[in-house]
Design a protein around this motif. Sequence first.
Motif, short mmCIF file in Angstrom:
data_model
loop_
_atom_site.label_atom_id
_atom_site.label_comp_id
_atom_site.label_asym_id
_atom_site.label_seq_id
_atom_site.Cartn_x
_atom_site.Cartn_y
_atom_site.Cartn_z
N ASN A 140 0.47 -1.11 0.14
CA ASN A 140 -0.26 0.17 0.27
C ASN A 140 1.03 1.64 0.33
O ASN A 140 0.93 1.50 0.76
CB ASN A 140 -1.15 0.13 1.14
N ASP A 141 1.90 1.43 -1.03
CA ASP A 141 3.00 2.42 -1.43
C ASP A 141 3.03 3.23 -2.80
O ASP A 141 1.50 2.33 -3.12
CB ASP A 141 3.70 1.41 -1.05
N LYS A 146 2.61 -3.29 -7.96
CA LYS A 146 2.33 -3.62 -6.84
C LYS A 146 2.19 -5.85 -6.09
O LYS A 146 1.62 -6.04 -6.59
CB LYS A 146 0.88 -3.73 -6.27
N TYR A 169 -2.51 4.85 -4.02
CA TYR A 169 -2.16 4.27 -2.57
C TYR A 169 -2.18 4.93 -1.66
O TYR A 169 -3.65 5.49 -1.89
CB TYR A 169 -0.45 4.50 -2.62
N SER A 170 -2.05 4.75 -0.63
CA SER A 170 -2.66 5.17 1.33
C SER A 170 -4.03 5.08 0.92
O SER A 170 -5.09 5.79 1.77
CB SER A 170 -2.92 6.37 0.87
N HIS A 375 6.82 2.35 7.03
CA HIS A 375 7.50 3.56 6.19
C HIS A 375 8.85 3.19 5.69
O HIS A 375 9.47 2.97 6.73
CB HIS A 375 7.46 5.09 7.03
N ASP A 376 9.25 2.41 4.71
CA ASP A 376 10.33 2.20 4.37
C ASP A 376 11.44 1.04 5.26
O ASP A 376 12.30 1.38 5.45
CB ASP A 376 11.69 3.80 4.19
N GLY A 400 8.15 -1.35 2.83
CA GLY A 400 6.84 -0.60 2.39
C GLY A 400 5.95 -0.75 3.68
O GLY A 400 5.61 -1.68 4.74
N ILE A 401 5.22 -0.25 3.50
CA ILE A 401 3.66 -0.14 4.19
C ILE A 401 2.85 -0.89 3.54
O ILE A 401 1.93 -0.99 1.78
CB ILE A 401 2.91 1.37 4.44
#
Length: 425
Positions: A140-141, A146, A169-170, A375-376, A400-401
């Motif tokens: 989800n980034d 994906k 994303y998000s 995140h990262d 990632g998320i």
Amino acid sequence: MASSIGQSKDQSISFAIQNFAQLINSAEFLDYTPEILQQIVSADELNIDCEVDVFQALMRWYEHDKENRRKDLSQLIPALKLGQFDAAFIEEYIKPLFNGDQVPAKALSLLSESTVTDNRLKPDYLKARNERTCRLLTLNDVKKLKPILRYNTSLNKWQKCFEFKFIDYSYAVFHHKNYLLFVGGRSRGTQRNDTIKCLDLHTFEWQQMSAMSQRRDDLCAVLLSGKIYAFGGHDGDDPFDTAEMYDIATNQWQLLPSMPYHRYGAGATVYDGKIYIFGGLSINCRPLSAVECYDPLTNTWISCCDMHGARGWPGVAVLDSLIYIIGGYNEGYIAAAECFDPQLNAWREIAPLNIARFGICAIVVGNRIWALGGHDAYTVEQYDRENDKWIEKTPLPVYGIFSCVEVPNHIVNKLQSCYAVKENN
């Protein structure tokens, strides 16, 4: 004596069926006779999440003594649930094994010819194993490609199961029937979404469903009783306090009472038929410690005891009547974690993560909480409740998320067998 030997053999087969994922990488597995292996692999209750893993286990057994075991493939391959593989996987990996052997060739041809819909009348290789639910992680980034990850219990690690192109994303993502539903979020640039985009996991085709009342980026959302509840978020400006509900059956949205706070990047979960919202960032990016509970039966909000620390983008997981809030963001990455008792309306702190991060995907696997990515971050940590500590596990193959969905294993079989062919070409 013969009876005792037979009983011991049955117990051994039963043990192998229940512990198949762990046994297939052992030396013992390589020494199974073809007859024993056929009984194990054909069992409907075989304890494995993905049929590709079963096929790969058979190939490992076969390669161990290829010259003497080639003749056994005609007995073992039809013991697989062949109807669970994508057709391209069968063409690529299974058909070349036989060199004209008529027994498996006939079984494979029946896969495309069969029109039997009554599961009781189907041959065993066309049936699915006993259904089980598997967890998939969807990136989800911001990346356009994906990956979908699954936990391979035989390898004891997360691995790629599928990939698809999707610029959004998000978002919030849910599984319903044979679909993934992507709610809100943003596209490339500054464009926020009011849409639900629906990916058919059988055809891999997209369709767009009814739109929300407003664009929602960094929303929080849950799925409850066939309805999606969406809360807060923003459209590039101040966050919202609004909420709405989507009925999947009717493809219609309905506005709900507003939340007590404007917020985006909050955490949300369902517990005992109610929806709990945790933290987030409010107007002027102010981190919140506030917690609210929405009751769909009364259509009302109730304020709960605040968290010990304000945070946005936390991981949220429910285990044994407690709600765990993990990591997050408050003018920097947070390692702190705490758990909430909804019955007592009370919080207590637990051990912090080893690695601070936000956007964690928190899930429960085998009665343990896992904190995945962020995140990262590639990081995976597992919470040991007995000793109140976090243990680092094998990292994710992609950073990632992530968002987690639970799907039936026939979908995992489809995705993994498609991906295996793509990776080989």
